[in-house]
Design an enzyme around this catalytic site. Structure first.
Site, PDB file in Angstrom:
ATOM      1  N   CYS A  87      34.549  11.217  51.485  1.00 47.56           N
ATOM      2  CA  CYS A  87      33.456  10.714  52.336  1.00 47.56           C
ATOM      3  C   CYS A  87      32.692   9.540  51.725  1.00 47.56           C
ATOM      4  O   CYS A  87      31.933   8.872  52.424  1.00 47.56           O
ATOM      5  CB  CYS A  87      32.490  11.841  52.673  1.00 47.56           C
ATOM      6  SG  CYS A  87      33.287  13.218  53.502  1.00 47.56           S
ATOM      7  N   CYS A 140      27.461  13.417  50.524  1.00 43.01           N
ATOM      8  CA  CYS A 140      28.232  14.451  49.850  1.00 43.01           C
ATOM      9  C   CYS A 140      29.704  14.108  49.989  1.00 43.01           C
ATOM     10  O   CYS A 140      30.080  13.263  50.809  1.00 43.01           O
ATOM     11  CB  CYS A 140      27.928  15.827  50.428  1.00 43.01           C
ATOM     12  SG  CYS A 140      28.303  16.002  52.188  1.00 43.01           S
ATOM     13  N   HIS A 169      30.972  10.061  61.912  1.00 36.53           N
ATOM     14  CA  HIS A 169      31.318   9.950  60.490  1.00 36.53           C
ATOM     15  C   HIS A 169      32.816   9.676  60.314  1.00 36.53           C
ATOM     16  O   HIS A 169      33.584  10.573  60.002  1.00 36.53           O
ATOM     17  CB  HIS A 169      30.905  11.250  59.785  1.00 36.53           C
ATOM     18  CG  HIS A 169      31.278  11.340  58.342  1.00 36.53           C
ATOM     19  ND1 HIS A 169      31.378  10.251  57.507  1.00 36.53           N
ATOM     20  CD2 HIS A 169      31.571  12.432  57.572  1.00 36.53           C
ATOM     21  CE1 HIS A 169      31.714  10.668  56.288  1.00 36.53           C
ATOM     22  NE2 HIS A 169      31.843  11.985  56.309  1.00 36.53           N
ATOM     23  N   GLY A 228      33.732  15.794  50.004  1.00 38.63           N
ATOM     24  CA  GLY A 228      34.604  16.950  50.038  1.00 38.63           C
ATOM     25  C   GLY A 228      35.239  17.220  48.683  1.00 38.63           C
ATOM     26  O   GLY A 228      35.595  16.287  47.966  1.00 38.63           O
TER      27      GLY A 228
END
Length: 415
Positions: free
Chosen positions: A113, A400, A370, A402
Site C-alpha cells: 500500500c 499502513c 485505494h 499489508g
C-alpha cells in the site's frame, strides 16, 4: 532564568520547523504532481482501461504540466502491487507511450500500500545522492484487472508457515482490521462515524471543485454494461464518492469478514483503479531550467509492526519521521493518512494524539478509493492541492502496509 530557558527551548523547537521550510540549492523539490480520477474497480470509468494506459496518461501530464523536456528525466520509479512481474514491462510500455524517450530508464517497486510513496522516496534518494537531477515517482493500480485470487501464488512453504508471524502475513486485510478494532476497542459506531465523515468531506470537496486541479482528465474507451456499446468517455471525476452517507446509513450494513465484526463495505477503503505521478528535481536544476517549484520533499520513514494488526503502521511511522526531521506533531499543518479501514485510521489518529480536524481534509480512501500502488503518490498530489487551497505549508502523508508495516513522509508546500 526560567523565562530565558523557555525562550531557548522555544527557539530550538522552531529551528526544526524553520529548517524544514528553508530553501537550499540541494533540496529535492516537486515541480508537478498529478493524479487520475479514482474509479470503482469493475464498475467505474476505468473498468475497461489497462493500468499502463492510465499510467501513460499521468506520466505525460506530469512532465507537460511542469514544462520539462522528457529527455532530461534521469529515472522513473513506479509503485505497482498486483500485476505479474510487478508490472515492470507494462510500466516501460507506459513511459514510451507517454512520449518519454527510450533513453530514460524505469523500474517498478512493491511496498504494497505504500508503493507510490516508496517510488517517490526512491527518486528523491537518487537526487540526494547525486545519481540524477530530475526524476518521476509514480504509482498505478488497476484492481479491475489485477485484484483477486489470480494475484496470489499457488502456495507457500510449509516450513516458513510454521512461523506464526509469517503465517499472519496471509491474513485477509479485513481480519487484520477486526483485530485492530478488538485489540484497541475501536467500536463499530466510532468507525462508522469516521467513515461517514470521510464521505461527507469528499462529497463536499467534489461539489466545490476542490479535486479539479489535481486530477488529469483522461479519454478512454468504456463499454456500457447494459447495451455493450463501446464509447469514448472523459474520466475526470472520482466515481466512488457518495453524497448523503451518514453513520445511520452505514449502521445498516452487515459485517463483511466475521459474523460479529465491525468492518464492512462502508467503513473500508474501496477497491479502485487509478494512477498518480510526482516530478521531482534538485532545486538548483529546477532554478536553472526555470521550472515551477510547488513543494519540497523533506524526509520519509518506514517501520515494521505485527502482521496481524498491520493497520497500526501510521501510529509508528509518523512519530519516526517526525523524530527524523525534529518536527513536532503540532508543526504539521495537516495529515493525509490512508483510510485502509476506519478501525486502523481511527486508532492511528487517537494514538498519535492529533485532532481529527487535521486529518484527510477532503476525505480519504474510504470515500475516494485505494488503488494500492497509486495511493502513496496520490496523497502527495492531494496534499499539495490542499496546501494551495488552505495556505498550509507542512504536511505529512502516511499509510499502513499489508504484512505489517507503516510508512510516512513530510512535505512542504511552496505555492
Amino acid at each position: 532564568m526560567a523565562a530565558i530557558t523557555q525562550r531557548i527551548q522555544s527557539l530550538a523547537g522552531l529551528s526544526f520547523k524553520a529548517k524544514a521550510l528553508a530553501q537550499h540549492d540541494h533540496d529535492v523539490v516537486i515541480v508537478a504532481a498529478v493524479r487520475s480520477a479514482i474509479t470503482k474497480a469493475k464498475k467505474g470509468g476505468f473498468k475497461d482501461t489497462r493500468p499502463e494506459e492510465i499510467l501513460s496518461g499521468v506520466l505525460r501530464a506530469v512532465y507537460t504540466k511542469a514544462g520539462v523536456n522528457p529527455a532530461l528525466i534521469g529515472d522513473i520509479t513506479v509503485g505497482n502491487v498486483l500485476p505479474a512481474g510487478g508490472g515492470a514491462t507494462a510500466a516501460r510500455m507506459a513511459a514510451l507511450h507517454s512520449g518519454i524517450p527510450n533513453t530514460v530508464p524505469i523500474s517498478t517497486v512493491n511496498r504494497q500500500c505504500a508503493s507510490g510513496l516508496q517510488a517517490v522516496n526512491v527518486i528523491a534518494s537518487e537526487i540526494i545522492s547525486g545519481q540524477i537531477d530530475i526524476g518521476i515517482g509514480a504509482g498505478v493500480e488497476s484492481m479491475t484487472f489485477g485484484y483477486g485470487g489470480g494475484a496470489m501464488p499457488d502456495g507457500f512453504s510449509e516450513a516458513v508457515l510454521s512461523n506464526k508471524e509469517a503465517e499472519d502475513c496471509l491474513l485477509p486485510m479485513g481480519i487484520t482490521s477486526e483485530n485492530v478494532a478488538a485489540d484497541f476497542h475501536v467500536s463499530r459506531q466510532v468507525q462508522d462515524e469516521f467513515a461517514a465523515k470521510s464521505f461527507q468531506k469528499a462529497a463536499q470537496a467534489q461539489k466545490e471543485g476542490k479535486f479539479k486541479d489535481e486530477i488529469v482528465p483522461l479519454k478512454v474507451k468504456w463499454v456500457d454494461p447494459k447495451t455493450e456499446e463501446e464509447k469514448e468517455i472523459i474520466v475526470d471525476r472520482d466515481d466512488g464518492v457518495r453524497d448523503g452517507v451518514t453513520p445511520e446509513s452505514l449502521a445498516k450494513l452487515k459485517p463483511a469478514f466475521t459474523k460479529d465484526g465491525s468492518t464492512h463495505a462502508g467503513n473500508a477503503s474501496q477497491v479502485s483503479d487509478g494512477a498518480a505521478a510526482v516530478l521531482l528535481a534538485r532545486r538548483s536544476v529546477a532554478k536553472k531550467l526555470g521550472l515551477p517549484v510547488i513543494g519540497k520533499f523533506v524526509a520519509a520513514s518506514y517501520v515494521g509492526v505485527p502482521p496481524r494488526i498491520m493497520g497500526v503502521g501510521p501510529a509508528y511511522a509518523i512519530p519516526k519521521v517526525l523524530e527524523l526531521t525534529g518536527l513536532s506533531k503540532e508543526d504539521v499543518d495537516f495529515y493525509e493518512i490512508n483510510e485502509a479501514f476506519a478501525s486502523q485510521a481511527v486508532y492511528s489518529v487517537q494514538q498519535l494524539g492529533i485532532p481529527f480536524e487535521k486529518v484527510n481534509l477532503n476525505g480519504g480512501a474510504i470515500a475516494i478509493g485505494h488503488p494500492l500502488g497509486c495511493t502513496g503518490a496520490r496523497q502527495i498530489a492531494t496534499g499539495l492541492n490542499i496546501a494551495k487551497q488552505t495556505g498550509s505549508k507542512i504536511f505529512c502523508t502516511s499509510m499502513c502496509i499489508g504484512s505489517g508495516m507503516g510508512m510516512a513522509a513530510i512535505f512542504v508546500s511552496e505555492q
